[in-house]
Design an enzyme around this catalytic site. Structure first.
Site, PDB file in Angstrom:
ATOM      1  N   ASP A  81       0.830  -1.209   0.000  1.00  0.00           N
ATOM      2  CA  ASP A  81       0.000   0.000   0.000  1.00  0.00           C
ATOM      3  C   ASP A  81       0.861   1.256   0.000  1.00  0.00           C
ATOM      4  OD1 ASP A  81      -2.240  -1.545  -0.048  1.00  0.00           O
ATOM      5  OD2 ASP A  81      -2.527  -1.514   2.142  1.00  0.00           O
ATOM      6  N   CYS A  82       1.959   1.209   0.752  1.00  0.00           N
ATOM      7  CA  CYS A  82       2.819   2.404   0.827  1.00  0.00           C
ATOM      8  C   CYS A  82       3.857   2.453  -0.284  1.00  0.00           C
ATOM      9  CB  CYS A  82       3.485   2.499   2.197  1.00  0.00           C
ATOM     10  SG  CYS A  82       4.153   0.927   2.781  1.00  0.00           S
ATOM     11  N   TYR A  83       4.183   1.287  -0.852  1.00  0.00           N
ATOM     12  CA  TYR A  83       5.161   1.215  -1.961  1.00  0.00           C
ATOM     13  C   TYR A  83       4.547   0.417  -3.106  1.00  0.00           C
ATOM     14  CZ  TYR A  83       8.642   2.969   1.314  1.00  0.00           C
ATOM     15  OH  TYR A  83       9.323   3.744   2.194  1.00  0.00           O
TER      16      TYR A  83
END
Ligand code: SF4
Ligand code: SF4
Lengths: 400, 139
Positions: free
Chosen positions: A137-139
């Site tokens: 989700d963040c990368y």
């Protein structure tokens, strides 16, 4: 009369330091004697330039948009290690391209590898980065293809786990066929002996008990400034020593760090060892502060005082047998012919004595100009008193 | 259209030929393209020239025949081996590989490795053996 590092640094800052290379100091000590030489000389500079396979570089390439935590990465087709936080990778000197035929076509030529990538980056060349990941989700990014160059990297520094070996094996081939090793091509029936050590110019051979060189020592690394950060891997202070304290086999090693952005391809070069693999030649120079008479005795060491074991790389070495063929000294090795088992054998070096000399000279100039001051080590690396040895791996298929 | 082929050759021509327009004859009479890459007049006035000749096969053959007829000897250019000075670290690994002492340390004080072109037999053994890619083969 002992001197402190601080006193020596004051002289360096006032351009008054008396500096010799480890080669030049030999006749000077002969002329003046230990006592006077120790009083007059402040620093002796050493140098070495040789393939040092345990070398590599940390690179931070910055965050792409969208962001990515690189799981696998390749630089010009050579795998780099990405098992860190996003955007950090480590490229090792001996890594070869995934599609390199290696020794399938024997002997492999190993034209290009991690060492050459480090050299290309220092030369300012574009290097192609390909990376893959699983996405989070963040990368979210799963694939990346881009060119990178040294100036755009946030950080690029060498972290070499095992450099500046204090003495080393001399390789010979007793078999009847040619062999290809990390010490070069060895002709059959003792056709040649190859060595790789700067001898009297070598850093740790001028400070055999690690009295001044330790963690925090500022050094010349690849044309820029670096530091000793730890003992090197395989550091073996209890190796066999001659009466003068100088090890007569591979002994101490150092782990070093330095900023690639300040380095030069004159002192950092990719290496291709026929039939063996790729590597990186690293130029290292270390200052030895002459704090007392003992240090001047140590730096008076000459090639003829330093012995190394001749090892058969066709059998004893690969089988890990501790047999040696003979002991020879570096004066004889550097003369181009050594006598082994009663025969005259041609000797060649894999490390460069002229470049080692140039490094010691350069470091001397930096100190004389006042641009390079000495550091006091913040901790020692293990010495003889530690009892530390270099253990082999005993293979054990069962849990202990 | 027949394809164009080219050959690199080294010509040796005796003194009496140094004045003759050999090259322009090759171009005009045999419709060949000639690139001169090296030329010199040797000690005894014998000429040496390294050229690349290209053209249609029958023209090339006829041109080379013409050279033979007028007494100019030639052979395919052998490869030459060169040392790239900027790449050589003077390690000396090659000195025990070279069979003809063309790579050698002449002065054991400087420890610098010299490449003596005249002794080189272009065997090429030093090329893969040099860890720093300092030896190259050229035409
Ligand atoms: S092996 Fe290569 S780098 Fe070493 S001296 Fe010979 S040509 Fe120079
Ligand atoms: S090509 Fe052969 S003869 Fe020439 S320098 Fe290299 S090894 Fe020596």
């Amino acid at each position: 009369m002992a001197k402190t590092i601080r006193e020596i640094n004051d002289k360096i800052k006032n351009n008054k330091a008396v500096v010799f290379t480890a080669e030049e100091i030999i006749p000077f000590i002969k002329q003046k004697g230990y006592k006077k030489a120790a009083e007059e000389v402040d620093v002796v500079t050493t140098g070495t330039f040789s393939p040092m396979c345990s070398s590599g570089a940390f690179l931070n390439v910055g965050h792409p948009s969208p962001r990515m935590r690189m799981q696998k990465a390749w630089l010009n087709g050579v795998a780099a290690y990405g098992g860190f936080a996003a955007c950090d990778i480590y490229i090792g000197a001996t890594q070869i391209p995934d599609e390199d035929p290696a020794n399938k076509i024997y002997p492999g030529s190993f034209e290009y590898g991690g060492g050459h990538i480090i050299e290309d980056l220092i030369a300012g060349k574009d290097v192609f980065l390909r990376a893959t990941s699983y996405g989070t989700d963040c990368y979210p990014r799963k694939e990346l293809e881009t060119y990178i160059d040294l100036k755009d990297l946030n950080q690029a520094y060498l972290v070499n786990p095992r450099n500046a070996y204090q003495n080393y094996n001399v390789a010979v081939n007793l078999s009847s066929g040619v062999i290809y090793t990390y010490l070069g091509v060895l002709q059959p029936n003792m056709g040649n002996v190859n060595f790789s050590c700067a001898g009297q110019l070598s850093p740790l051979l001028n400070d055999p008990y690690y009295k001044t060189i330790g963690i925090g020592t500022r050094i010349f690394l690849g044309g820029g400034i670096g530091y000793v950060i730890w003992e090197g891997t395989q550091h073996n202070p209890t190796a066999v020593r001659s009466e003068n304290g100088v090890p007569s086999e591979g002994a101490g090693t150092l782990s070093v760090i330095g900023d690639m952005k300040k380095m030069s391809t004159r002192y950092i070069k990719g290496v291709s060892m026929l039939g063996y693999g790729a590597s990186l030649a690293v130029g290292i120079g270390m200052p030895i502060p002459i704090v007392d008479e003992e240090m001047i005795e140590f730096v008076s060491v000459r090639d003829e005082d330093i012995y190394a074991p001749v090892v058969d790389y066709s059998s004893a070495y690969p089988k890990r047998e501790s047999k040696i063929v003979a002991k020879v000294n570096y004066r004889d090795l550097r003369s181009g012919t050594v006598k082994i088992l009663g025969e005259n054998v041609q000797a060649a070096s894999i490390s460069s004595y002229p470049v080692a000399r140039e490094i010691a000279e350069t470091l001397k100039t930096w100190i004389q100009n006042g641009t390079f001051t000495l550091t006091e080590k913040v901790a020692s690396i293990p010495g003889v008193e530690s009892g530390q040895t270099f253990k082999p791996l005993e293979i054990r298929p069962e849990r202990g | 259209m027949k394809s164009v082929i080219s050959k690199n050759i080294m010509l040796h021509y005796p003194k009496e030929h140094t004045e003759k327009p050999i090259i322009s004859n090759l171009i005009k009479r045999y419709d060949l393209t000639v690139n001169i890459s090296r030329a010199r007049i040797g000690q005894d006035e014998e000429g040496i020239m390294v050229i690349e000749v290209s053209g249609k096969k029958q023209n090339l053959d006829a041109g080379l025949n013409y050279l033979k007829e007028i007494g100019v000897t030639f052979k395919p250019v052998s490869m030459v081996v060169l040392m790239v000075d900027e790449k050589c670290t003077h390690c000396s690994a090659c000195t025990v590989i070279c069979p003809s002492d063309a790579l050698t340390i002449e002065d054991r004080n400087t420890m610098m490795v010299s490449f003596i072109q005249d002794k080189c037999i272009a065997c090429g053994l030093c090329i893969p053996a040099c860890p720093y890619h300092a030896m190259e083969m050229h035409e």
